[in-house]
Design a protein around this motif. Structure first.
Motif: not given
Length: 145
Positions: A95-124
């Motif tokens: 959320a902060l990457s979008r709200q404060h930094n206007n990030a336009n690509i989210v980078c996800i560490p697949a080996r360190f978070i669950s798929l469920d969390l990755a999907e929540e991150i993307v939705d956010t």
């Protein structure tokens, strides 16, 4: 609401990429998949440079880059002048990457978070807007001119 999203990564992110692409498609997004097409060893720059270019050119609205640590894809996309790639491992940072930094690509560490969390991150990431205001001034100073 945005509808066209780019996604890419490497072999370590392949399973997450495949699942996230399917989930987004079911939610009505058009997903442009920059690869790879399997979990065979692959070089992430071959897939995320084209993803970053597509975001820069407006061919897709936002991007998702996935590799084992998230670092390689993040470093690669951030070589592009108008890209603001954010390495994210929880929904608050997403959320902060979008709200404060206007990030336009989210980078996800697949080996360190669950798929469920990755999907929540993307939705956010996809459902959070840039706040502008004082943040816009700062964001405008990020790119090298």
């Amino acid at each position: 609401m945005m509808r066209k999203i780019g996604i890419g990564g490497d072999h370590a992110g392949f399973d997450y990429k495949k699942a996230i692409k399917e989930s987004l498609t079911q939610k009505g997004f058009e997903v442009v998949d920059f690869g790879p097409d399997s979990d065979a060893s692959a070089d992430y720059p071959d897939f995320v440079h084209p993803l970053a270019t597509a975001v820069e050119q407006g061919d897709v609205e936002l991007g998702i880059a996935i590799c084992g640590s998230g670092n390689g894809v993040c470093m690669t996309v951030n070589k592009h002048q108008s890209i603001r790639g954010a390495l994210v491992w929880n929904t608050e940072l997403s959320a902060l990457s979008r709200q404060h930094n206007n990030a336009n690509i989210v980078c996800i560490p697949a080996r360190f978070i669950s798929l469920d969390l990755a999907e929540e991150i993307v939705d956010t990431f996809l459902n959070t807007e840039f706040e502008g205001g004082r943040h816009e001034r700062r964001v405008n100073k990020i790119a090298c001119q």
